[in-house]
Design an enzyme around this catalytic site. Structure first.
Site, PDB file in Angstrom:
ATOM      1  N   THR A   2       0.935  -1.214  -0.006  1.00  0.00           N
ATOM      2  CA  THR A   2       0.166   0.041   0.102  1.00  0.00           C
ATOM      3  C   THR A   2       0.837   1.353  -0.097  1.00  0.00           C
ATOM      4  O   THR A   2       1.605   1.487  -0.923  1.00  0.00           O
ATOM      5  CB  THR A   2      -1.136  -0.124   1.174  1.00  0.00           C
ATOM      6  OG1 THR A   2      -0.306  -0.095   2.331  1.00  0.00           O
ATOM      7  CG2 THR A   2      -1.912  -1.211   1.033  1.00  0.00           C
ATOM      8  N   ALA A  54       1.010  -3.579   4.503  1.00  0.00           N
ATOM      9  CA  ALA A  54       0.442  -2.239   4.552  1.00  0.00           C
ATOM     10  C   ALA A  54       1.144  -1.098   4.906  1.00  0.00           C
ATOM     11  O   ALA A  54       2.343  -1.135   4.925  1.00  0.00           O
ATOM     12  CB  ALA A  54      -0.864  -2.240   5.397  1.00  0.00           C
ATOM     13  N   HIS A  55       0.617   0.201   5.200  1.00  0.00           N
ATOM     14  CA  HIS A  55       1.205   1.573   5.109  1.00  0.00           C
ATOM     15  C   HIS A  55       2.289   1.524   6.329  1.00  0.00           C
ATOM     16  O   HIS A  55       2.153   0.825   7.341  1.00  0.00           O
ATOM     17  CB  HIS A  55       0.159   2.648   5.531  1.00  0.00           C
ATOM     18  CG  HIS A  55      -0.489   2.332   6.867  1.00  0.00           C
ATOM     19  ND1 HIS A  55       0.014   2.842   8.077  1.00  0.00           N
ATOM     20  CD2 HIS A  55      -1.744   1.415   7.067  1.00  0.00           C
ATOM     21  CE1 HIS A  55      -0.767   2.499   9.267  1.00  0.00           C
ATOM     22  NE2 HIS A  55      -1.672   1.551   8.554  1.00  0.00           N
ATOM     23  N   ASP A  56       3.145   2.297   5.891  1.00  0.00           N
ATOM     24  CA  ASP A  56       4.333   2.757   6.885  1.00  0.00           C
ATOM     25  C   ASP A  56       5.252   1.576   7.477  1.00  0.00           C
ATOM     26  O   ASP A  56       5.627   1.657   8.355  1.00  0.00           O
ATOM     27  CB  ASP A  56       3.748   3.637   8.304  1.00  0.00           C
ATOM     28  CG  ASP A  56       2.857   4.711   7.440  1.00  0.00           C
ATOM     29  OD1 ASP A  56       3.585   5.438   6.963  1.00  0.00           O
ATOM     30  OD2 ASP A  56       1.818   4.702   7.784  1.00  0.00           O
ATOM     31  N   ASN A  78       2.666   0.078  10.082  1.00  0.00           N
ATOM     32  CA  ASN A  78       3.504   0.367  11.180  1.00  0.00           C
ATOM     33  C   ASN A  78       4.253  -0.890  11.710  1.00  0.00           C
ATOM     34  O   ASN A  78       4.355  -1.115  12.978  1.00  0.00           O
ATOM     35  CB  ASN A  78       3.090   1.238  12.025  1.00  0.00           C
ATOM     36  CG  ASN A  78       2.582   2.392  11.579  1.00  0.00           C
ATOM     37  OD1 ASN A  78       1.268   2.835  11.896  1.00  0.00           O
ATOM     38  ND2 ASN A  78       3.549   3.302  11.562  1.00  0.00           N
TER      39      ASN A  78
END
Ligand code: UDP
Length: 218
Positions: A122, A140-142, A160
């Site tokens: 993402t 997923a993000h970060d 994260n």
């Protein structure tokens, strides 16, 4: 005219999954599949999926204007060894991305990554060298993913999360989302078992299994 040569290193299970993706990627670039081979140091097969299987020395001895290799071997330490050999011989790391992979924004993808069908990355993600995301895996993000990290099929890596070098994440594992100020960390060389649900940090070198994932006691 001499042409570049492309290879999938490893003619076993994963290599045979990557080969058709490699062929499709080259077709998109107008490169003939006759320039696409397997390299394998052990198998006796001389032809797999219609492509010649060469020993590494044969591959290096074949006339070519450049050499590009995708390391399609699930064991990250084997990939690291082979990547070192290829690099010192001037062979380029080849990245293969299946046609339906979804990649959103701000993705830094290291050299030699292999992204299988239905993989998804993402936003705001940094990934090291020779990452493998097998079918249906997502990042997923970060997230920050290290070098030679392997995701088996269907890995859910939520936002994260930091996955350090050489970690191996088994089929269907779920990694809980971390926090921006405190990411969840899967340590270097850690192994996450099939179907595990990881809710807290995994120390380096430790294997965890189960739900919630706990260190494996042998
Ligand atoms: N292999 C190789 N050189 C090495 C290590 C492995 O050519 O230094 C080949 C090995 O002969 C086998 C493949 O890589 O054909 C690895 O296949 P395996 O079934 O172990 O794993 P997977 O395909 O799931 O990654």
């Amino acid at each position: 005219m001499t042409l570049p040569l492309f290879a999938i290193y490893g003619a076993s299970g994963y290599g045979r999954e990557i080969m058709p993706l490699a062929r499709a990627q080259l077709r998109q670039q107008g490169i003939l599949s006759e320039r696409l081979v397997f390299v394998d140091d052990a198998t006796e097969a001389r032809v797999v999926l219609g492509h010649p299987v060469l020993r590494y020395t044969e591959f290096m001895g074949t006339e070519a204007s450049g050499r590009h290799v995708a390391l399609a071997i699930a064991d990250g330490s084997v990939r690291e060894r082979l990547a070192g050999r290829c690099r010192s011989d001037g062979v380029e790391a080849w990245t293969i991305v299946a046609e339906n992979v979804v990649m959103l924004d701000g993705i830094e993808l290291g050299e030699g990554a292999l992204l299988s069908p239905f993989a998804m990355l993402t936003s705001n993600i940094r990934i090291g060298r020779h990452f493998q995301a097998n079918i249906y895996s997502y990042v997923a993000h970060d997230c920050v993913i290290g070098d030679f990290v392997t995701f088996a099929p269907g890995v859910c890596c939520n936002g994260n999360v930091v996955v350090e070098d050489h970690a191996y994440i088994g089929t269907g594992a779920i990694i809980r989302q971390g926090k921006p100020e405190k990411p969840l960390v899967i340590g270097r060389n850690a192994m996450v078992g099939m179907g595990a649900v990881v809710t807290r940090d995994v120390p380096s070198g430790v294997t965890v299994v189960g739900n919630p994932a706990k260190p494996l006691v042998k």
